[in-house]
Design a protein around this motif. Structure first.
Motif, PDB file in Angstrom:
ATOM      1  N   TYR A   1       0.830  -1.203   0.000  1.00  0.00           N
ATOM      2  CA  TYR A   1       0.000   0.000   0.000  1.00  0.00           C
ATOM      3  C   TYR A   1       0.867   1.257   0.000  1.00  0.00           C
ATOM      4  CZ  TYR A   1      -3.659   3.274   1.400  1.00  0.00           C
ATOM      5  OH  TYR A   1      -4.530   4.328   1.455  1.00  0.00           O
ATOM      6  N   LEU A   2       1.915   1.226   0.819  1.00  0.00           N
ATOM      7  CA  LEU A   2       2.780   2.406   0.921  1.00  0.00           C
ATOM      8  C   LEU A   2       3.559   2.648  -0.370  1.00  0.00           C
ATOM      9  CD1 LEU A   2       4.050   1.753   4.526  1.00  0.00           C
ATOM     10  CD2 LEU A   2       2.778   3.767   3.806  1.00  0.00           C
ATOM     11  N   MET A   3       3.884   1.570  -1.091  1.00  0.00           N
ATOM     12  CA  MET A   3       4.674   1.736  -2.312  1.00  0.00           C
ATOM     13  C   MET A   3       3.826   2.057  -3.530  1.00  0.00           C
ATOM     14  SD  MET A   3       7.587  -1.219  -2.014  1.00  0.00           S
ATOM     15  CE  MET A   3       8.201  -0.921  -3.678  1.00  0.00           C
TER      16      MET A   3
ATOM     17  N   ILE B   1      -2.826  -5.503  -4.766  1.00  0.00           N
ATOM     18  CA  ILE B   1      -2.981  -6.902  -4.373  1.00  0.00           C
ATOM     19  C   ILE B   1      -4.305  -7.045  -3.609  1.00  0.00           C
ATOM     20  CG2 ILE B   1      -0.511  -7.397  -4.336  1.00  0.00           C
ATOM     21  CD1 ILE B   1      -0.569  -7.018  -1.315  1.00  0.00           C
ATOM     22  N   ILE B   2      -4.660  -8.285  -3.289  1.00  0.00           N
ATOM     23  CA  ILE B   2      -5.967  -8.505  -2.674  1.00  0.00           C
ATOM     24  C   ILE B   2      -6.130  -7.648  -1.422  1.00  0.00           C
ATOM     25  CG2 ILE B   2      -7.456 -10.241  -1.595  1.00  0.00           C
ATOM     26  CD1 ILE B   2      -6.228 -12.312  -3.469  1.00  0.00           C
ATOM     27  N   ALA B   3      -5.111  -7.616  -0.567  1.00  0.00           N
ATOM     28  CA  ALA B   3      -5.239  -6.899   0.706  1.00  0.00           C
ATOM     29  C   ALA B   3      -5.490  -5.408   0.507  1.00  0.00           C
ATOM     30  CB  ALA B   3      -3.982  -7.114   1.551  1.00  0.00           C
ATOM     31  N   THR B   4      -4.768  -4.794  -0.438  1.00  0.00           N
ATOM     32  CA  THR B   4      -4.943  -3.353  -0.627  1.00  0.00           C
ATOM     33  C   THR B   4      -6.301  -3.055  -1.272  1.00  0.00           C
ATOM     34  OG1 THR B   4      -3.805  -3.483  -2.753  1.00  0.00           O
ATOM     35  CG2 THR B   4      -2.472  -2.902  -0.839  1.00  0.00           C
ATOM     36  N   TYR B   5      -6.729  -3.938  -2.151  1.00  0.00           N
ATOM     37  CA  TYR B   5      -8.017  -3.755  -2.824  1.00  0.00           C
ATOM     38  C   TYR B   5      -9.163  -3.846  -1.813  1.00  0.00           C
ATOM     39  CZ  TYR B   5     -11.457  -4.285  -6.613  1.00  0.00           C
ATOM     40  OH  TYR B   5     -12.502  -4.118  -7.480  1.00  0.00           O
TER      41      TYR B   5
END
Lengths: 299, 329
Positions: B267-269, B280-284
């Protein structure tokens, strides 16, 4: 190894040793240099840094970056919040973890396998971000300090580590003997087991403190108001969402000045935020390594 | 489970807590109630932890049913209407589905594979360092980056890889190259993510291998030295075989986490340019769920992720059992 003293090193061994030490030197350099660079860049005139003239020692030493950091209330609010959160979560988490681990290490506890399974299931199956968020919202904990102290204050893996430690260091015989002598369970724990397990108390407490010190996702999801922000969220504003830094330094005259100061602040703030952990850790390294080892036995 | 029936009776009697039920105590195997009562403070010790797990782990699992419902805050979890597999269907048809799966698998797989051999090599190199002082110093140095937060790590990357002022591009220019906008190249996202992770975690990951090496049987090495084996030969024929079981277990554990790759660093990058590689799934799930309040849909995505992950863990675990006779569960 005294039997083998007579063997001399073969030529291959000597070549190997030279290459191996060279390799280790390169590894140390790769790891230390970026950290060292951050420190020297935070003290140097940004013009020299940007021109690539700061590589080994600081140049045209300036404290402007640190002056700006000290003047920035956000950073100190964040620092204060993080200290509160890390201390609170560390104490709560290690208390819950150590008490549970001790109970689970006692073989005369009926149902201990079942309780352990009850805990371990949560390592493999979680509700996920959204259902967890809804629970915390239902509890009224969104945008409170309480969520930062309560949530994530219990890690099952640490229970496994602490339980293994208790099983190996507090022998069943000691427990039985104390019980026969009329010692209550709580008395045994607080007067005998706890003093014998300072190492594991240190490991677990520090695991929680460091986890919380470095955590950023929890604050991102559950906090709304900047006055509650932990250090890592403030750092994100400064380091990653760059526009904000420059807007906050409107009193510096030109855009170029602001740009240069922003980079100084960034280097400095990395140093300021990481110093507590990096200074603490070499003294505690022994305990951490023990923690990893105990975890691995069960892992 | 209960080893000392008689001593148990004495201890329970001595503690005085159950003096009201003496007949139960004199029996060799006591009733369950008596055994529970004898250690009742231990249940009190467990209470806070159990409460925590019920509230923050099991309650969300119960809430997962909204993945099959059309959740509305006003109606609550129970009151919201069932919609079956609608959300899963929508996810599988979404144009983001292949992108997310691909990005998550590639990033995670790359990280596992590239990150796997390096701690092993590092542990052998440290193990063969001549002086114990050097060994300890190398360990202290290589563990240090593990204690840096993801925000700081990404901040360092942004500063040092900056096209205008970053120190890396200073070296690139000094060597006559043209500056590279590292964070602005979609193709570089994965490499930067994985190799900065290796920089941060390899030292810490080598601890376990170092422990295995220092606990391995010294007789093997003595015999090998007497037989004239060189150090590279000893590494090849003694140390590496000694490390393999641990390595397999760790690889299995990591593969079981293939789809559980962390949210923070990706997320930070993320930026507008690399988003098609970095989403990726987690950020989405975070963006759509927390920021856009699509609770049911993102719960379904989370559940899908969790199920696949669990299946993977079981799969690799049984493979490891078959081939290496080791497993974790």
């Amino acid at each position: 190894m005294k039997h083998v003293k007579f063997t001399t090193q073969t030529r291959t061994d000597i070549v190997f040793d030279v290459l191996n030490h060279l390799f280790l030197a390169i590894v140390i350099l790769i790891i230390l240099y970026p950290l060292y660079f951050v420190v020297i860049a935070s003290f140097s005139n940004p013009d020299y840094v940007n021109a690539g003239l700061v590589t080994v020692v600081p140049r045209d030493v300036t404290l402007l970056g640190y002056q700006l950091i000290f003047a920035d209330a956000r950073i100190w609010t964040g620092y204060g919040n993080t200290i509160i959160y890390a201390a609170g979560l560390g104490l709560l988490g290690s208390a819950m973890t150590l008490l549970a681990a001790f109970a689970l290490s006692r073989r005369d506890l009926p149902g201990r396998t079942g309780i352990m399974v009850f805990f371990v299931i949560t390592m493999y199956f979680q509700g996920g971000l959204i259902p967890t968020y809804l629970v915390i919202r239902t509890l009224g904990l969104v945008n409170t300090r309480a969520v930062m102290v309560l949530f994530n204050s219990f890690v099952v893996f640490y229970v496994i580590i602490a339980r293994t430690f208790y099983e190996h260091t507090i022998p069943e015989e000691l427990y039985d003997a104390a019980r026969i002598d009329g010692c209550s369970i709580a008395g045994f724990y607080f007067r005998i087991a706890l003093p014998l397990s300072k190492a594991i108390v240190a490991v677990i407490l520090l695991y929680y403190v460091i986890m919380e010190w470095n955590s950023f996702f929890k604050g991102l999801v559950y906090l709304r108001e900047p006055k509650y922000y932990p250090l890592q969220l403030v750092l994100r504003e400064i380091l990653v969402q760059s526009e904000q830094v420059e807007a906050d330094m409107a009193d510096l005259s030109s855009i170029a000045d602001r740009d240069r100061a922003a980079d100084l602040v960034r280097y400095g703030v990395i140093f300021v935020a990481s110093v507590p952990m990096l200074v603490l850790y070499p003294f505690l390294q022994r305990y951490f390594v023990q923690g990893v080892m105990i975890g691995a036995i069960k892992g | 489970m209960f080893r000392f029936g008689s001593s148990g009776a004495k201890q329970a009697g001595a503690s005085g807590s159950i003096s009201g039920v003496p007949t139960a105590l004199r029996r060799n195997r006591k009733s369950l109630t008596a055994r529970v009562w004898a250690v009742s403070p231990l249940y009190l010790f467990l209470l806070p932890a159990v409460l925590y797990v019920v509230v923050f782990n099991y309650w969300p699992m119960y809430g997962l049913q909204i993945a099959f419902k059309d959740f509305r805050s006003g109606l609550g979890i129970l009151g919201s209407p069932w919609v079956g597999l609608t959300h899963f269907d929508r996810f599988f048809r979404s144009y983001m589905f292949p992108v997310l799966i691909r990005n998550t698998l590639l990033l995670s797989g790359y990280q596992i594979l590239a990150g796997f051999p390096i701690p092993i090599i590092l542990s052998i190199a440290i193990h063969y360092a001549a002086r114990s002082g050097l060994r300890r110093f190398t360990q202290t140095v290589t563990y240090a980056p593990y204690f840096i937060s993801q925000v700081v790590l990404v901040g360092m990357l942004l500063l040092m890889l900056s096209p205008r002022t970053g120190v890396v591009n200073v070296f690139v220019r000094a060597l006559g190259g043209t500056p590279v906008f590292f964070m602005g190249k979609e193709g570089l996202f994965r490499h930067i993510y994985v190799w900065s992770g290796i920089w941060q975690n390899s030292g810490w990951a080598s601890i376990i291998y170092l422990a295995v090496l220092s606990n391995s049987d010294p007789d093997l090495h003595e015999a090998a030295i007497i037989d004239g084996a060189t150090k590279p030969q000893r590494i090849r024929h003694i140390d590496i075989p000694v490390l393999i079981p641990t390595a397999v277990i760790l690889l299995v554990m990591n593969t079981g986490q293939l789809l559980a790759i962390g949210f923070e660093k990706a997320y930070l990058m993320q930026n507008d340019i690399n988003i098609m590689s970095s989403e990726i799934i987690a950020t989405y799930v975070y963006k759509l769920g927390i920021l856009n309040a699509q609770f049911s849909y993102t719960s379904a995505i989370g559940l899908f992720n969790n199920v696949i992950n669990f299946a993977l863990l079981l799969g690799v675990n049984s493979l490891a059992r078959r081939f290496a006779k080791t497993g974790i569960i």
